[in-house]
Write an enzyme that holds these catalytic residues in place. Structure first.
Site, PDB file in Angstrom:
ATOM      1  N   ASP A 184       0.797  -1.223   0.000  1.00 44.76           N
ATOM      2  CA  ASP A 184       0.000   0.000   0.000  1.00 44.76           C
ATOM      3  C   ASP A 184       0.832   1.276   0.000  1.00 44.76           C
ATOM      4  OD1 ASP A 184      -2.405  -1.258  -0.235  1.00 44.76           O
ATOM      5  OD2 ASP A 184      -2.832  -1.322   1.902  1.00 44.76           O
ATOM      6  N   TYR A 197      -9.772  -0.646   1.793  1.00 37.94           N
ATOM      7  CA  TYR A 197      -9.532  -0.839   3.222  1.00 37.94           C
ATOM      8  C   TYR A 197      -9.215   0.466   3.946  1.00 37.94           C
ATOM      9  CZ  TYR A 197      -9.870  -5.875   3.730  1.00 37.94           C
ATOM     10  OH  TYR A 197     -10.357  -7.149   3.812  1.00 37.94           O
ATOM     11  N   HIS A 217      -3.162  -9.801   5.879  1.00 35.49           N
ATOM     12  CA  HIS A 217      -2.710  -8.417   6.039  1.00 35.49           C
ATOM     13  C   HIS A 217      -1.446  -8.443   6.884  1.00 35.49           C
ATOM     14  CE1 HIS A 217      -6.288  -6.324   4.508  1.00 35.49           C
ATOM     15  NE2 HIS A 217      -7.023  -7.196   5.157  1.00 35.49           N
TER      16      HIS A 217
END
Length: 787
Positions: free
Chosen positions: A402, A488, A539
């Site tokens: 990310d 998210y 994650h």
């Protein structure tokens, strides 16, 4: 001024100035006002700003100012720079243009003399990623620009020294970020292919794609990363979904695979289609199967996405008393922390630290001290990795980093009273956006909270009539930010506890990236809607903790609990037992840099110690690494999609020597280079000693996301969280609660008494608007009351 704690209503006024109702005022009337929510609050202890302080030094890690960014931008675009840049809004694949600009981390070797020895503040540098499609061999090259402010001494040089890959700051063109220019270049091919089979897609799922800007298009597309293996080629594995706010939850059983290597879009080509769990390499193959009646959606995706909308669901009914405001954390005694906003510096109950911000990493902490002694030089998030699995090409191949999507820039405005308590301190974040500076308002919140449990307590005495209870109130300062990266919402909490411990917490909410439901493929996740499967995924949030326990000479002490057969001294204590098993602690220092996992059953304690400092009892002073909830690493260690570009995510912990040329665990363009990474974390471990050295501990938080129906519409923060604590381990001579006045001693017996050490609950004036109906009209009653 932030939103008031209570909504303003045009009713009469009752002023509440303490926590006990006054004589002569009907408590029932006041209680009814509370119960009916017919009041408006102006709590002074909520709107009162925290006190200011002055940072001991200017912040040497400060982000770029708007003035610095503009000067860097102008310098890069000067003809003398030789970069031949086009403005990004006008650039094509074959142009050179700036992708982004950010601050370059200041070398620790330059900062410590400034902090501790009175040296001058180190020079500041910017970093810039420039896409160079106009070169004979196109690439993405990172540059360093400085010193700042821009002057005749400022240079523009390739930024290679912080990367250990084969080409330093250079990334092959095919592995660079898939920005709007690359996306636009692939759209004509996608539109051409999908237009040619629009009759098939209309028949299968009532959708068609004619191009991103074509009004006839009624489905959306998405493709994840990686989009290359080593930079020699590029591809997109495209999944189609229904449009709408809940598009992540409405996937279709239709996938398009294309090759998009190079800067000449006319050479891009079709690799094939996937539907019904079958691969069709050409349009002819797909059409042949369609005409033969071999294609069909086993389950029709619901066209009404209301089921995935996170609004209030009337059909679910209303819980009893839910019309009342939920409990809230309030700083009733006023704020107990101070800050220097210009230098992003905070002091709280013995703690002090600086904040900084990066467009990719978000908020970072530096020079973290407790009671004047440095614990950590740096604490920062390094990467948020998500790896998916599934029996279709999109889920099977997806690994997200990310920071690649500039996680820091996605830290958005926080909602007072919901994201953060009412009365929190809110700070903006800002970052360069071309030649201007983008400001995200109220994107960091700072607040003190009670822990809802005592810091410590004990009840003495041996009967119900006599004895004493000693209770110390628990509290912590939390610095919070929430980054919404695509589907998210990651909540990052840094909690500074009053006992000298520091807790790091990450939570995940938002939409699942779902898959189409295949009944025989439950091993990849459960069915959560008519045609939707919750995609199983990991994650992994990687952090950097650069410990400086009383200096830069530290060791990682390992204390292992081992079960041993205990022999007894003679004469034996328990002659009938002979030898018997019990546990003992075996202590050693870690010798070399390594990645490692927590011991089974947590039968080992890891402490960063100062080998040259002891407490009054002769024990080495240090800070313990305490695993909290859900301390995990990647499930797959050999996946081709995360082979060498995600090494940092493959262990619970790692320890390395600190080096200025190893500031990051990852590269923001690493995700598209699983076979040939720009930053290979495994190369950090080259046999160096970690005894009595400057150490960095890298740790992973996260969760194996076992998806469920309760992830609809949004994943819940309740259990999708992970944490770790750094706690004093013989750092002090005793627990750090003896100097706290927020404590009570309650004695029972004939002469019962309570001792509160002078700390009382402060007065908080509140304005209430009470509705009183007289002759069909509102009547004003203004009462100075105390509750």
């Amino acid at each position: 001024m932030h939103l008031s704690i209570f909504a303003c209503l045009a009713w009469s006024t009752v002023v509440i100035t303490s926590l006990v109702p006054p004589l002569g005022y009907d408590r029932r009337v006041l209680r009814a006002a509370f119960d009916r929510r017919e009041f408006v609050g102006t709590l002074s202890c909520l709107t009162e700003a925290a006190n200011t302080t002055t940072a001991p030094k200017r912040n040497p890690w400060a982000p770029l100012t708007p003035k610095e960014n503009l000067a860097v931008w102008n310098l890069l675009h000067e003809a003398a720079s030789g970069l031949n840049l086009t403005h990004p809004t006008e650039a094509k694949l074959t142009d050179n243009y700036v992708f982004w600009v950010d601050v370059l981390p200041t070398n620790k070797s330059a900062v410590l003399p400034y902090l501790d020895k009175g040296a001058a503040i180190p020079a500041k540098y910017a970093r810039a990623i420039i896409f160079q499609g106009g070169k004979a061999k196109p690439d993405s090259q990172e540059y360093m620009i400085g010193p700042l402010p821009v002057s005749a001494k400022t240079t523009v040089e390739k930024l290679d020294y912080i990367y250990n890959g084969p080409s330093g700051g250079s990334v092959p063109y095919n592995a660079r970020y898939f920005d709007a220019q690359r996306s636009d270049a692939t759209d004509p091919l996608i539109a051409s292919i999908m237009s040619n089979i629009s009759d098939i897609t209309q028949a299968l799922f009532q959708g068609a794609y004619f191009g991103s800007r074509d009004l006839r298009t009624n489905i959306a597309l998405t493709s994840g990363t990686p989009e290359s293996f080593d930079g020699t080629g590029a591809f997109r594995n495209i999944m189609f979904r229904l449009r709408g706010s809940a598009t992540y939850m409405t996937p279709l059983d239709f996938y398009l695979l294309i090759d998009c290597t190079g800067t000449d879009a006319s050479l891009y080509s079709l690799k094939g289609f996937v539907t019904n769990e079958k691969f069709f390499p050409t349009v002819s193959d797909l059409r042949r199967a369609f005409k033969a009646g071999e294609l069909a959606m086993e389950f029709n995706q619901t066209l009404d996405g209301d089921w995935a909308s996170p609004d209030y669901k009337l059909e679910m009914g209303l819980r009893d008393l839910e019309t009342h405001l939920a409990p809230s954390t309030l700083e009733l005694g006023g704020k107990r922390y101070k800050f220097d906003k210009d230098n992003q510096y905070v002091e709280y109950m013995g703690w002090s630290f600086y904040l900084s911000f990066s467009r990719t990493l978000g908020i970072m902490f530096y020079d973290i001290k407790f009671k004047g002694e440095r614990i950590l030089y740096e604490l920062s998030m390094q990467e948020a990795t998500a790896q998916y699995t599934g029996n279709q090409p999109k889920a099977a191949s997806t690994v997200y980093h990310d920071t690649h999507y500039e996680l820091g820039t996605e830290m958005g405005t926080l909602v007072e009273g919901f994201d953060c308590p009412w009365g929190s301190t809110f700070w903006n974040i800002s970052y360069p956006s071309y030649n201007t500076t983008q400001v995200n308002p109220n994107s960091i919140c700072i607040f003190e909270t009670e822990l809802n449990f005592p810091l410590s307590r004990h009840r003495t005495g041996f009967s119900n009539d006599y004895g004493s209870s000693y209770v110390v109130k628990g509290a912590a300062l939390i610095v919070r930010a929430i980054a919404t990266v695509g589907n998210y919402d990651y909540m990052f909490d840094y909690s500074f506890h009053i006992d000298g411990s520091l807790e790091v917490i990450v939570r995940a909410s938002g939409y699942l990236q779902a898959s189409y439901y295949y009944p025989a493929q439950g091993k990849y996740g459960p069915r959560i809607q008519q045609a939707t499967q919750g995609s199983l995924h990991d994650h992994i949030i990687t952090y950097k903790a650069d410990f400086d326990i009383l200096g830069t000479s530290n060791s990682l002490q390992v204390s292992e609990l081992k079960a041993v057969n205990q022999s007894q001294p003679l004469p034996s204590w328990f002659p009938e037992l002979g030898t018997f098993e019990q546990m003992e602690m075996h202590i050693h220092n870690m010798k070399k840099e390594k990645q490692f996992n927590y011991a089974p059953n947590n039968q080992a304690m890891y402490v960063v110690v100062s080998p040259n400092a002891t407490n009054v009892w002769g024990e080495l002073r240090g800070y313990r690494i305490v695993p909290g909830h859900s301390n995990i690493h990647l499930s797959t260690l050999h996946s081709p999609w995360s082979l060498r570009n995600s090494e940092f995510a493959k262990s619970h912990l790692a320890v390395t020597r600190q080096h200025d040329n190893e500031p990051f665990a990852n590269s923001v363009q690493n995700v598209n280079l699983p076979l040939r990474p720009q930053q290979d974390f495994s190369k950090f471990f080259d046999g160096e000693s970690v005894e009595d050295e400057d150490l960095v501990v890298w740790f992973n938080l996260g969760m194996h996301h076992f998806t469920r129906s309760e992830d609809v519409p949004l994943t819940l923060y309740t259990e999708a969280y992970s944490s770790i604590v750094f706690a004093p381990q013989n750092f002090f001579d005793r627990a750090q609660d003896g100097d706290l006045l927020n404590r009570v001693q309650v004695d029972k017996g004939v002469d019962s008494m309570s001792k509160t050490y002078g700390v009382q609950l402060d007065t908080c004036p509140v304005v209430f608007k009470e509705r009183t109906e007289l002759s069909g009209e509102d009547s004003d009653i203004s009462t100075g009351a105390e509750v």
